[in-house]
Design a protein around this motif. Structure first.
Motif, PDB file in Angstrom:
ATOM      1  N   ILE A 111       0.692 119.637  53.739  1.00 25.27           N
ATOM      2  CA  ILE A 111       2.099 119.072  53.342  1.00 25.27           C
ATOM      3  C   ILE A 111       1.692 117.669  52.823  1.00 25.27           C
ATOM      4  CG2 ILE A 111       3.955 118.212  54.707  1.00 25.27           C
ATOM      5  CD1 ILE A 111       4.317 120.988  55.190  1.00 25.27           C
ATOM      6  N   PHE A 112       2.257 117.380  51.742  1.00 21.02           N
ATOM      7  CA  PHE A 112       2.499 116.162  51.443  1.00 21.02           C
ATOM      8  C   PHE A 112       3.670 115.499  51.790  1.00 21.02           C
ATOM      9  CE2 PHE A 112      -0.400 117.878  48.151  1.00 21.02           C
ATOM     10  CZ  PHE A 112      -1.224 116.919  48.034  1.00 21.02           C
ATOM     11  N   SER A 113       3.720 114.348  52.374  1.00 20.10           N
ATOM     12  CA  SER A 113       4.959 113.611  52.886  1.00 20.10           C
ATOM     13  C   SER A 113       4.906 112.253  52.125  1.00 20.10           C
ATOM     14  CB  SER A 113       5.054 113.437  54.181  1.00 20.10           C
ATOM     15  OG  SER A 113       3.881 112.444  54.800  1.00 20.10           O
ATOM     16  N   SER A 114       6.264 111.778  51.868  1.00 16.81           N
ATOM     17  CA  SER A 114       6.631 110.558  51.372  1.00 16.81           C
ATOM     18  C   SER A 114       7.816 109.975  52.026  1.00 16.81           C
ATOM     19  CB  SER A 114       6.777 110.762  49.767  1.00 16.81           C
ATOM     20  OG  SER A 114       7.247 109.562  49.375  1.00 16.81           O
ATOM     21  N   GLU A 130      32.025 102.761  51.926  1.00 20.50           N
ATOM     22  CA  GLU A 130      31.194 103.028  50.914  1.00 20.50           C
ATOM     23  C   GLU A 130      30.052 103.724  51.918  1.00 20.50           C
ATOM     24  OE1 GLU A 130      27.945 101.076  47.708  1.00 20.50           O
ATOM     25  OE2 GLU A 130      29.004  99.835  49.674  1.00 20.50           O
ATOM     26  N   THR A 131      29.520 104.812  51.605  1.00 17.86           N
ATOM     27  CA  THR A 131      28.307 105.478  52.019  1.00 17.86           C
ATOM     28  C   THR A 131      27.207 105.036  51.368  1.00 17.86           C
ATOM     29  OG1 THR A 131      29.409 107.273  53.005  1.00 17.86           O
ATOM     30  CG2 THR A 131      27.172 107.774  52.780  1.00 17.86           C
ATOM     31  N   LYS A 132      26.159 104.724  52.045  1.00 19.81           N
ATOM     32  CA  LYS A 132      24.988 103.738  51.318  1.00 19.81           C
ATOM     33  C   LYS A 132      23.691 104.767  51.881  1.00 19.81           C
ATOM     34  CE  LYS A 132      23.677 100.655  48.402  1.00 19.81           C
ATOM     35  NZ  LYS A 132      23.922 100.689  47.026  1.00 19.81           N
ATOM     36  N   ILE A 133      22.876 105.560  50.777  1.00 18.10           N
ATOM     37  CA  ILE A 133      21.614 105.798  51.289  1.00 18.10           C
ATOM     38  C   ILE A 133      20.543 104.692  51.559  1.00 18.10           C
ATOM     39  CG2 ILE A 133      19.406 107.107  50.728  1.00 18.10           C
ATOM     40  CD1 ILE A 133      21.254 108.791  49.062  1.00 18.10           C
ATOM     41  N   LEU A 134      19.820 104.492  52.837  1.00 20.79           N
ATOM     42  CA  LEU A 134      19.062 103.139  52.907  1.00 20.79           C
ATOM     43  C   LEU A 134      17.471 103.665  52.956  1.00 20.79           C
ATOM     44  CD1 LEU A 134      20.733 101.618  56.121  1.00 20.79           C
ATOM     45  CD2 LEU A 134      20.931 101.021  53.865  1.00 20.79           C
ATOM     46  N   ALA A 135      17.307 105.085  53.250  1.00 19.53           N
ATOM     47  CA  ALA A 135      15.755 105.291  53.098  1.00 19.53           C
ATOM     48  C   ALA A 135      15.827 106.883  53.060  1.00 19.53           C
ATOM     49  CB  ALA A 135      15.107 104.909  54.175  1.00 19.53           C
ATOM     50  N   ALA A 136      14.697 107.396  52.641  1.00 19.86           N
ATOM     51  CA  ALA A 136      14.341 108.717  52.419  1.00 19.86           C
ATOM     52  C   ALA A 136      13.006 109.192  53.303  1.00 19.86           C
ATOM     53  CB  ALA A 136      14.585 109.167  51.173  1.00 19.86           C
ATOM     54  N   TYR A 137      12.867 110.298  53.918  1.00 20.91           N
ATOM     55  CA  TYR A 137      11.398 110.885  54.207  1.00 20.91           C
ATOM     56  C   TYR A 137      11.683 112.163  53.632  1.00 20.91           C
ATOM     57  CZ  TYR A 137       7.910 112.837  56.898  1.00 20.91           C
ATOM     58  OH  TYR A 137       7.107 113.788  57.185  1.00 20.91           O
ATOM     59  N   ARG A 138      10.439 112.745  53.206  1.00 20.00           N
ATOM     60  CA  ARG A 138      10.508 114.147  52.556  1.00 20.00           C
ATOM     61  C   ARG A 138       9.005 114.699  52.586  1.00 20.00           C
ATOM     62  NH1 ARG A 138      10.258 113.616  46.530  1.00 20.00           N
ATOM     63  NH2 ARG A 138       9.131 111.696  45.967  1.00 20.00           N
ATOM     64  N   GLU A 139       9.081 115.988  52.702  1.00 22.35           N
ATOM     65  CA  GLU A 139       7.643 116.836  52.756  1.00 22.35           C
ATOM     66  C   GLU A 139       7.958 117.868  51.716  1.00 22.35           C
ATOM     67  OE1 GLU A 139       7.461 118.386  56.718  1.00 22.35           O
ATOM     68  OE2 GLU A 139       6.865 116.307  57.658  1.00 22.35           O
ATOM     69  N   ILE A 145       3.759 115.174  44.751  1.00 19.33           N
ATOM     70  CA  ILE A 145       5.424 114.682  45.075  1.00 19.33           C
ATOM     71  C   ILE A 145       5.705 113.427  43.933  1.00 19.33           C
ATOM     72  CG2 ILE A 145       4.378 112.720  46.677  1.00 19.33           C
ATOM     73  CD1 ILE A 145       6.623 114.003  48.527  1.00 19.33           C
ATOM     74  N   SER A 146       6.602 113.627  43.515  1.00 18.31           N
ATOM     75  CA  SER A 146       7.152 112.876  42.602  1.00 18.31           C
ATOM     76  C   SER A 146       8.080 111.683  42.944  1.00 18.31           C
ATOM     77  CB  SER A 146       8.203 113.376  41.426  1.00 18.31           C
ATOM     78  OG  SER A 146       9.418 114.200  41.821  1.00 18.31           O
ATOM     79  N   THR A 147       8.100 110.581  42.313  1.00 18.08           N
ATOM     80  CA  THR A 147       8.933 109.337  42.801  1.00 18.08           C
ATOM     81  C   THR A 147      10.401 109.641  42.419  1.00 18.08           C
ATOM     82  OG1 THR A 147       8.514 108.427  40.659  1.00 18.08           O
ATOM     83  CG2 THR A 147       7.027 107.916  42.282  1.00 18.08           C
ATOM     84  N   VAL A 148      11.280 109.004  43.004  1.00 14.70           N
ATOM     85  CA  VAL A 148      12.721 109.270  42.632  1.00 14.70           C
ATOM     86  C   VAL A 148      13.510 108.221  43.062  1.00 14.70           C
ATOM     87  CG1 VAL A 148      14.635 110.604  44.098  1.00 14.70           C
ATOM     88  CG2 VAL A 148      12.334 111.674  43.877  1.00 14.70           C
TER      89      VAL A 148
END
Length: 181
Positions: A111-114, A130-139, A145-148
């Motif tokens: 698994i690759f995680s970022s 306002e709903t704001k995304i503060l951070a993300a974790y993904r696998e 895994i690409s940058t987003v």
């Protein structure tokens, strides 16, 4: 109308302790909420499995109606042992926190995680409602895994569809008498 400010705090004592003890991942922010006595803060983590959003937040924290006119301090999300079946997650804000809870997770090999903050190093203003995304974790099980761009809705939706697991840390500030969900 700006109701709060938030900025990434990658060099906080909290983050340094997590790194020194190799505990996992900690997203830490400096948070300032003027009119805290008239505001409600909602902080939650959405989980997506293979592109499907789970019906309930992974973890959530709601607080408000502070006795203080201004609240400021640390706000964030932590994951202890993120690569194991016994992953613990927790949220915290100025003078409030959730107890760590175990999340259901299947341990997989290869698994690759970022993980990354969704806001830059500059201070960001949050507005009421306002709903704001503060951070993300993904696998992902793929070999890359690409940058987003986590501030671009299209990019976030593509990431949710492509990756096996996505966790999004979100915040929303509401007025005191607003509906709290």
């Amino acid at each position: 109308m700006t109701i709060a400010t938030i900025s990434v705090n990658t060099d906080s004592e909290y983050v340094n302790t997590f790194e020194d003890l190799n505990l996992g991942i900690l997203f830490d922010f400096d948070f300032k909420l003027p009119n805290a006595d008239k505001s409600w803060v909602n902080l939650w983590v959405e989980r997506y499995n293979d592109g499907e959003k789970e019906s309930q937040p992974l973890t959530q924290l709601s607080y408000g109606n502070s006795p203080n006119e201004v609240d400021e301090g640390h706000l964030g999300f932590g994951m202890i042992n993120p690569n194991s079946e016994d992953t613990l997650v927790f949220l915290y804000g100025p003078a409030v926190r959730t107890q760590p809870s175990i999340i259901e997770k299947k341990t997989k090999t290869d698994i690759f995680s970022s993980w990354d903050y969704a806001i830059g190093n500059e201070e960001v203003e949050l507005e009421i409602g306002e709903t704001k995304i503060l951070a993300a974790y993904r696998e992902t099980e793929s070999n890359s895994i690409s940058t987003v761009d986590l501030q671009d809705e299209e990019s976030v939706n593509r990431m949710i569809k492509q990756d096996n697991i996505v966790l999004l840390l979100k915040v929303k500030i509401e007025e005191k008498n607003a509906n709290r969900n």
